[in-house]
Structure formats: structure tokens, C-alpha cells
Scaffold this motif. Structure first.
Motif, mmCIF file in Angstrom:
data_model
loop_
_atom_site.group_PDB
_atom_site.id
_atom_site.type_symbol
_atom_site.label_atom_id
_atom_site.label_comp_id
_atom_site.label_asym_id
_atom_site.label_seq_id
_atom_site.Cartn_x
_atom_site.Cartn_y
_atom_site.Cartn_z
ATOM 1 N N LEU A 125 0.738 -1.248 0.110
ATOM 2 C CA LEU A 125 -0.077 -0.126 -0.086
ATOM 3 C C LEU A 125 0.783 1.418 -0.194
ATOM 4 C CD1 LEU A 125 -3.071 1.281 0.546
ATOM 5 C CD2 LEU A 125 -2.671 1.125 2.718
ATOM 6 N N TYR A 126 0.741 2.235 -0.970
ATOM 7 C CA TYR A 126 1.330 3.614 -0.967
ATOM 8 C C TYR A 126 0.472 4.622 -0.803
ATOM 9 C CZ TYR A 126 5.214 6.804 -2.331
ATOM 10 O OH TYR A 126 6.266 7.296 -2.245
ATOM 11 N N HIS A 127 0.715 5.191 0.617
ATOM 12 C CA HIS A 127 -0.052 6.099 1.188
ATOM 13 C C HIS A 127 -0.737 5.519 1.836
ATOM 14 C CE1 HIS A 127 1.551 9.173 -1.663
ATOM 15 N NE2 HIS A 127 0.704 8.803 -2.770
ATOM 16 N N THR A 128 -1.228 5.929 3.339
ATOM 17 C CA THR A 128 -2.204 5.499 4.172
ATOM 18 C C THR A 128 -3.442 6.125 4.247
ATOM 19 O OG1 THR A 128 -1.743 6.702 6.208
ATOM 20 C CG2 THR A 128 -0.130 4.746 5.717
ATOM 21 N N GLY A 129 -3.263 7.293 3.765
ATOM 22 C CA GLY A 129 -4.558 8.379 4.018
ATOM 23 C C GLY A 129 -4.518 8.848 5.301
ATOM 24 N N PRO A 130 -5.339 9.937 5.716
ATOM 25 C CA PRO A 130 -5.430 10.198 6.984
ATOM 26 C C PRO A 130 -6.296 9.418 8.002
ATOM 27 C CG PRO A 130 -6.743 11.474 5.514
ATOM 28 C CD PRO A 130 -6.111 10.725 4.736
ATOM 29 N N LYS A 131 -6.081 9.614 9.011
ATOM 30 C CA LYS A 131 -6.839 8.592 9.913
ATOM 31 C C LYS A 131 -8.406 8.751 9.910
ATOM 32 C CE LYS A 131 -3.898 8.745 14.184
ATOM 33 N NZ LYS A 131 -3.878 9.029 15.807
ATOM 34 N N SER A 132 -8.870 9.778 9.489
ATOM 35 C CA SER A 132 -10.424 10.112 9.143
ATOM 36 C C SER A 132 -10.949 9.366 7.969
ATOM 37 C CB SER A 132 -10.754 11.789 9.128
ATOM 38 O OG SER A 132 -9.895 12.086 7.921
ATOM 39 N N LEU A 133 -9.987 8.942 7.292
ATOM 40 C CA LEU A 133 -10.461 8.158 5.898
ATOM 41 C C LEU A 133 -10.019 6.630 6.091
ATOM 42 C CD1 LEU A 133 -9.821 10.816 3.235
ATOM 43 C CD2 LEU A 133 -12.007 10.470 4.606
ATOM 44 N N PHE A 134 -9.665 6.327 7.236
ATOM 45 C CA PHE A 134 -9.156 4.850 7.262
ATOM 46 C C PHE A 134 -10.222 3.947 6.876
ATOM 47 C CE2 PHE A 134 -8.720 1.050 9.805
ATOM 48 C CZ PHE A 134 -7.625 0.478 8.961
ATOM 49 N N PHE A 168 6.577 12.373 5.907
ATOM 50 C CA PHE A 168 5.735 12.273 7.140
ATOM 51 C C PHE A 168 4.751 13.500 7.129
ATOM 52 C CE2 PHE A 168 4.951 13.329 11.645
ATOM 53 C CZ PHE A 168 4.777 11.961 12.191
ATOM 54 N N GLU A 169 3.572 13.088 6.836
ATOM 55 C CA GLU A 169 2.415 14.163 6.531
ATOM 56 C C GLU A 169 1.086 13.195 6.803
ATOM 57 O OE1 GLU A 169 0.966 17.669 3.366
ATOM 58 O OE2 GLU A 169 2.976 16.280 2.871
ATOM 59 N N SER A 170 0.058 13.705 7.348
ATOM 60 C CA SER A 170 -1.111 13.115 7.936
ATOM 61 C C SER A 170 -1.585 12.577 6.682
ATOM 62 C CB SER A 170 -1.975 14.212 8.317
ATOM 63 O OG SER A 170 -2.503 15.170 7.251
ATOM 64 N N ASP A 171 -1.806 12.933 5.159
ATOM 65 C CA ASP A 171 -2.275 12.099 4.237
ATOM 66 C C ASP A 171 -1.473 11.123 3.803
ATOM 67 O OD1 ASP A 171 -0.561 13.990 3.364
ATOM 68 O OD2 ASP A 171 -2.043 14.805 1.458
ATOM 69 N N GLU A 172 -0.091 11.252 3.998
ATOM 70 C CA GLU A 172 0.809 10.130 3.699
ATOM 71 C C GLU A 172 0.897 9.121 4.593
ATOM 72 O OE1 GLU A 172 3.169 10.187 0.989
ATOM 73 O OE2 GLU A 172 2.838 12.188 -0.001
ATOM 74 N N CYS A 173 0.861 9.295 5.905
ATOM 75 C CA CYS A 173 1.141 8.259 6.622
ATOM 76 C C CYS A 173 0.277 8.460 7.961
ATOM 77 C CB CYS A 173 2.493 8.089 6.977
ATOM 78 S SG CYS A 173 3.345 9.628 7.877
ATOM 79 N N GLY A 174 -0.699 9.259 8.132
ATOM 80 C CA GLY A 174 -1.676 9.510 9.194
ATOM 81 C C GLY A 174 -2.385 8.263 9.827
ATOM 82 N N ALA A 175 -2.462 7.389 9.150
ATOM 83 C CA ALA A 175 -3.100 6.104 9.480
ATOM 84 C C ALA A 175 -2.286 4.847 9.395
ATOM 85 C CB ALA A 175 -4.365 5.757 8.546
#
Length: 235
Positions: free
Chosen positions: A37-46, A70-77
Motif C-alpha cells: 500500500l502506498y499512502h495510508t490516507g489520513p486517520k479520518s478516512l481509514f 511524514f504528513e497526515s495524508d501520507e502516513c496518518g493512518a
């Protein structure tokens, strides 16, 4: 649930449009012997992203999780994914692993510049790109089998756009750069090393550009990146 589109053989673009931000959050699932998986998305969209991935693979089979910086949309979740996929391992550059490693609930595998690892049929090369798109920990993955470059915020486009296009992304990207103001000015900085790094990316001759916010691109990736160099030179 996220929209799912196969943009390359067993490479799936998972997309959620945010009316609040005005752009898409895209993650990419590579379905292989060891899924990535490339990019985790932010926690809110997990929840939405995990539902989409679960429709393509057994979540417990997810093996690798990667991102640019390191950024919320990159690895927040990231930790949510590591929790739901017990054998999954984050894999990023040596700088990111060193400075942000304690963020993850499990040890991160660090990669040297140009280090290659395999997920089965596909082979990934890690490319260290400090401050491109941003952050000194930044890096990109290039899938060498089908020549797919995961570009993170390079070629960022706003709006709820088509999943993949063969048309130039440059005008859309220029609009994002020109509209970046206040704390978002210099959104993607131009440093003494930017052109050199972009030329190295162009030399890879990617056939597909997997873009995080916006449409992915299929075609002459070398020419597309060379267009990008001209945009930065004009800034």
C-alpha cells in the motif's frame, strides 16, 4: 467507500474526494505475492480506504506500507493499518525511519537511496528526494517491472478529476502552485538540487505516474517530468 480504478496491471488507485480540501486523497494498492500500500490516507478516512483494500485482498495479507514523507495524508493512518494487518511492515527511506520511527507501533524497515526490494512479480526502487515534493525525509518509489513512478504530491491537481489521463497535467499543477498562499506558499520548494533530482526521475522513463492528489498519468513520463522542470524554472 473509495473509488477503485486499476491504472496499471495489479496497481489500483483508491480515491476519496474531499469537499473540504477541494482535492482527492489517493492511495495505491499493489496486488502481488506481498501486497503493498502506498499512502495510508489520513486517520479520518481509514475506514473507507480499508474497505476498498478489503475488496481487493485479504487485509491480513497486506505486507508492505510505504509513503513519501511524514504528513497526515501520507502516513496518518499508518498505525491503524499496522494494527489491522499483523504482518505488515512500513518501508521508507533511512531519514524518515530515523527521525519519525517512534511514530510507528512496529519497527520500520529503512531503505538506502536506490535500494531495491521485491513484492513478488514487481520490483520497487527507493529514490531519495529530499525536499521534493517537501520534507527532508522525502522519497519516491519506482516500480521497475511496469515502470510506474509513485509521485506523491508532484503533479498535484485540485478537483474531483478523472482517475487516469493521457493529457498533460502541467496546467492543473501550475494552477495549484500559483494559488498556494500564506502558510502554503512554496508548497513545493525549488532548491539547488531540485532540477537534478527531477532529471534523475525523468531518466527512469516512467510509463505511468501514480499521483497522490489528482489524476494519474499514462504516457511519456520522461517528457511529463521535463515539463515539470520548466515550470519550476519559471517560478
Amino acid at each position: 467507500m473509495a473509488r477503485i480504478d486499476e491504472i496499471e496491471s495489479d496497481v489500483f488507485r483508491l480515491s476519496i474526494f474531499s469537499t473540504e480540501s477541494g482535492f482527492q486523497y489517493n492511495a495505491f494498492l499493489v496486488r502481488d505475492e506481498e501486497p503493498l500500500l502506498y499512502h495510508t490516507g489520513p486517520k479520518s478516512l481509514f475506514f473507507q480506504f480499508s474497505q476498498a483494500v478489503a475488496s481487493l485482498i485479504d487485509l491480513k495479507q497486506l505486507r508492505w506500507i510505504s509513503y513519501s514523507h511524514f504528513e497526515s495524508d501520507e502516513c496518518g493512518a499508518l498505525n491503524e493499518w499496522l494494527t489491522i494487518a499483523p504482518q505488515a511492515e512500513a518501508v521508507i527511506g533511512i531519514v524518515g525511519a530515523a527521525v519519525n520511527g517512534e511514530f510507528a507501533i512496529r519497527p520500520i524497515r529503512s531503505l538506502q537511496d536506490n535500494e531495491v526490494f521485491s513484492t513478488g512479480k514487481k520490483s520497487f526502487r527507493y529514490l531519495r528526494t529530499p525536499h521534493l515534493p517537501h520534507g527532508w525525509d522525502a522519497g519516491l518509489l519506482f516500480e521497475e517491472t511496469d515502470r510506474t513512478l509513485f509521485t506523491s504530491d508532484l503533479f498535484h491537481q485540485n478537483g474531483d478529476v478523472e482517475p487516469v489521463t493521457e493529457a498533460s497535467l502541467i496546467d492543473r499543477f501550475k494552477e495549484v502552485l500559483h494559488n498556494s498562499q500564506g502558510p502554503f506558499s512554496n508548497y513545493i520548494p525549488y532548491t539547488l538540487h531540485t532540477e537534478q533530482m527531477l532529471r534523475k526521475l525523468a531518466d527512469l522513463k516512467p510509463k505511468t505516474l501514480a499521483v497522490m492528489p489528482g489524476s494519474s498519468y499514462k504516457g511519456d513520463g520522461k517528457s511529463a517530468i521535463e515539463e515539470l522542470i520548466k515550470v519550476f524554472q519559471e517560478m
